[in-house]
Write a protein that holds these residues in place. Sequence first.
Motif, PDB file in Angstrom:
ATOM      1  N   LEU A   7     -70.945 -68.680 -20.676  1.00 14.98           N
ATOM      2  CA  LEU A   7     -71.212 -68.555 -19.373  1.00 14.98           C
ATOM      3  C   LEU A   7     -72.267 -67.701 -18.744  1.00 14.98           C
ATOM      4  CD1 LEU A   7     -67.604 -67.339 -18.628  1.00 14.98           C
ATOM      5  CD2 LEU A   7     -68.313 -69.667 -18.206  1.00 14.98           C
ATOM      6  N   LEU A   8     -72.867 -67.303 -19.236  1.00 12.83           N
ATOM      7  CA  LEU A   8     -73.860 -65.943 -19.465  1.00 12.83           C
ATOM      8  C   LEU A   8     -74.795 -67.717 -18.758  1.00 12.83           C
ATOM      9  CD1 LEU A   8     -73.947 -63.109 -20.646  1.00 12.83           C
ATOM     10  CD2 LEU A   8     -73.904 -63.762 -18.628  1.00 12.83           C
ATOM     11  N   THR A   9     -75.639 -67.907 -20.461  1.00 12.50           N
ATOM     12  CA  THR A   9     -75.961 -69.376 -20.475  1.00 12.50           C
ATOM     13  C   THR A   9     -76.478 -69.840 -19.118  1.00 12.50           C
ATOM     14  OG1 THR A   9     -76.036 -69.038 -22.122  1.00 12.50           O
ATOM     15  CG2 THR A   9     -77.169 -71.075 -21.619  1.00 12.50           C
ATOM     16  N   ASP A  20     -67.424 -74.103  -8.943  1.00 20.27           N
ATOM     17  CA  ASP A  20     -68.511 -74.924  -9.610  1.00 20.27           C
ATOM     18  C   ASP A  20     -68.931 -74.427 -11.079  1.00 20.27           C
ATOM     19  OD1 ASP A  20     -68.825 -76.119  -7.280  1.00 20.27           O
ATOM     20  OD2 ASP A  20     -69.936 -74.537  -6.282  1.00 20.27           O
ATOM     21  N   LEU A  21     -68.841 -73.261 -11.418  1.00 24.05           N
ATOM     22  CA  LEU A  21     -68.587 -72.729 -12.685  1.00 24.05           C
ATOM     23  C   LEU A  21     -68.331 -73.635 -14.094  1.00 24.05           C
ATOM     24  CD1 LEU A  21     -70.678 -71.578 -15.457  1.00 24.05           C
ATOM     25  CD2 LEU A  21     -69.574 -69.564 -14.128  1.00 24.05           C
ATOM     26  N   ARG A  24     -69.031 -77.637 -14.083  1.00 25.35           N
ATOM     27  CA  ARG A  24     -70.253 -77.822 -14.658  1.00 25.35           C
ATOM     28  C   ARG A  24     -70.024 -77.531 -15.845  1.00 25.35           C
ATOM     29  NH1 ARG A  24     -73.403 -73.688 -12.347  1.00 25.35           N
ATOM     30  NH2 ARG A  24     -74.428 -73.759 -14.474  1.00 25.35           N
ATOM     31  N   PHE A  25     -69.085 -76.341 -16.594  1.00 24.40           N
ATOM     32  CA  PHE A  25     -68.953 -76.029 -17.549  1.00 24.40           C
ATOM     33  C   PHE A  25     -68.138 -77.411 -18.901  1.00 24.40           C
ATOM     34  CE2 PHE A  25     -66.159 -73.720 -21.123  1.00 24.40           C
ATOM     35  CZ  PHE A  25     -68.141 -72.797 -21.293  1.00 24.40           C
ATOM     36  N   ASP A  26     -67.254 -77.991 -17.500  1.00 26.00           N
ATOM     37  CA  ASP A  26     -65.890 -78.911 -18.756  1.00 26.00           C
ATOM     38  C   ASP A  26     -67.310 -80.404 -18.793  1.00 26.00           C
ATOM     39  OD1 ASP A  26     -63.633 -77.469 -18.236  1.00 26.00           O
ATOM     40  OD2 ASP A  26     -63.781 -78.455 -16.375  1.00 26.00           O
ATOM     41  N   LYS A  27     -68.595 -80.358 -17.543  1.00 20.16           N
ATOM     42  CA  LYS A  27     -69.350 -81.659 -18.561  1.00 20.16           C
ATOM     43  C   LYS A  27     -70.279 -80.631 -18.992  1.00 20.16           C
ATOM     44  CE  LYS A  27     -67.754 -83.482 -13.786  1.00 20.16           C
ATOM     45  NZ  LYS A  27     -68.599 -83.227 -12.304  1.00 20.16           N
ATOM     46  N   SER A  28     -70.680 -79.935 -20.188  1.00 20.38           N
ATOM     47  CA  SER A  28     -71.500 -79.824 -20.495  1.00 20.38           C
ATOM     48  C   SER A  28     -71.271 -79.175 -21.450  1.00 20.38           C
ATOM     49  CB  SER A  28     -72.702 -79.004 -19.661  1.00 20.38           C
ATOM     50  OG  SER A  28     -72.213 -77.507 -19.099  1.00 20.38           O
ATOM     51  N   ILE A  40     -61.971 -68.845 -17.540  1.00 24.67           N
ATOM     52  CA  ILE A  40     -63.824 -68.731 -17.839  1.00 24.67           C
ATOM     53  C   ILE A  40     -63.305 -67.317 -15.976  1.00 24.67           C
ATOM     54  CG2 ILE A  40     -64.914 -69.756 -16.297  1.00 24.67           C
ATOM     55  CD1 ILE A  40     -64.632 -72.208 -17.818  1.00 24.67           C
ATOM     56  N   TYR A  41     -62.400 -67.585 -15.283  1.00 29.40           N
ATOM     57  CA  TYR A  41     -62.567 -66.569 -14.548  1.00 29.40           C
ATOM     58  C   TYR A  41     -61.982 -65.222 -14.937  1.00 29.40           C
ATOM     59  CZ  TYR A  41     -62.577 -69.881 -10.375  1.00 29.40           C
ATOM     60  OH  TYR A  41     -62.915 -71.525  -9.656  1.00 29.40           O
ATOM     61  N   ARG A  42     -61.171 -65.057 -15.646  1.00 29.18           N
ATOM     62  CA  ARG A  42     -60.992 -63.886 -16.533  1.00 29.18           C
ATOM     63  C   ARG A  42     -62.295 -63.356 -16.955  1.00 29.18           C
ATOM     64  NH1 ARG A  42     -55.762 -65.789 -18.744  1.00 29.18           N
ATOM     65  NH2 ARG A  42     -57.326 -66.197 -20.566  1.00 29.18           N
ATOM     66  N   GLU A  43     -62.830 -64.598 -17.253  1.00 29.23           N
ATOM     67  CA  GLU A  43     -63.706 -63.749 -18.213  1.00 29.23           C
ATOM     68  C   GLU A  43     -65.311 -63.525 -16.851  1.00 29.23           C
ATOM     69  OE1 GLU A  43     -65.916 -62.186 -21.709  1.00 29.23           O
ATOM     70  OE2 GLU A  43     -64.163 -63.006 -21.293  1.00 29.23           O
ATOM     71  N   LEU A  44     -65.343 -64.318 -16.050  1.00 36.87           N
ATOM     72  CA  LEU A  44     -66.208 -63.415 -15.177  1.00 36.87           C
ATOM     73  C   LEU A  44     -65.716 -62.401 -14.859  1.00 36.87           C
ATOM     74  CD1 LEU A  44     -66.631 -66.835 -12.843  1.00 36.87           C
ATOM     75  CD2 LEU A  44     -68.154 -66.195 -14.318  1.00 36.87           C
ATOM     76  N   ALA A  45     -64.022 -62.337 -14.501  1.00 40.80           N
ATOM     77  CA  ALA A  45     -64.401 -60.649 -13.416  1.00 40.80           C
ATOM     78  C   ALA A  45     -64.520 -59.611 -14.997  1.00 40.80           C
ATOM     79  CB  ALA A  45     -62.823 -60.997 -14.017  1.00 40.80           C
TER      80      ALA A  45
END
Length: 178
Positions: A7-9, A20-21, A24-28, A40-45
């Motif tokens: 996620l940082l990358t 949006d992250l 994008r993450f799903d597509k890359s 992803i949302y848990r990790e962002l927090a």
Amino acid sequence: MSLSHALLTSLIEKSSSGYDLARRFDKSIGYFWHATHQQIYRELARMEAAGWIESSSAPDAGKTRKREYRVLDAGRTELVRWSGGASAPIDLRDDFMVRLRADAALGPLGLAPELQRRIALHQARLQTYREIEQRDFPATASLPRSAQIHHMILKKGILYEEASIQWAEQMMELLLNQ
């Protein structure tokens, strides 16, 4: 690898909202590091609590709680620290390989339909990768270093899918001719 580093990358590449992250993450990165949107949302927090990222109300948030995330210096420092470390090669953990061993030990178990399904999945992924390559990496273009690295990552995926198809077709021949 941890999800936080992926996620940082992605956020260094482009600050964005969690939604949006995740898209994008799903597509890359999601092609080689899977995570659900909830993860992803848990990790962002967690990353925000650690001081690696910060969020603010997104410009298009309106009355929603939409947040836009960006990486702080501490997050960049963490990504540099993590990137400099060693990583173990991938361990192959595939229950189908154990099923094939069982087939070898017990006799034919009718695994050809599952193998055919797997071939189809690898062919579909290979087609997706080739479409991305045609769209994003034209053969005649001179690409900047970052795009060349992205292309090489995609090429690894292409080679993996090609090799998986080749192996599965050989295994299919063996299963059907015994």
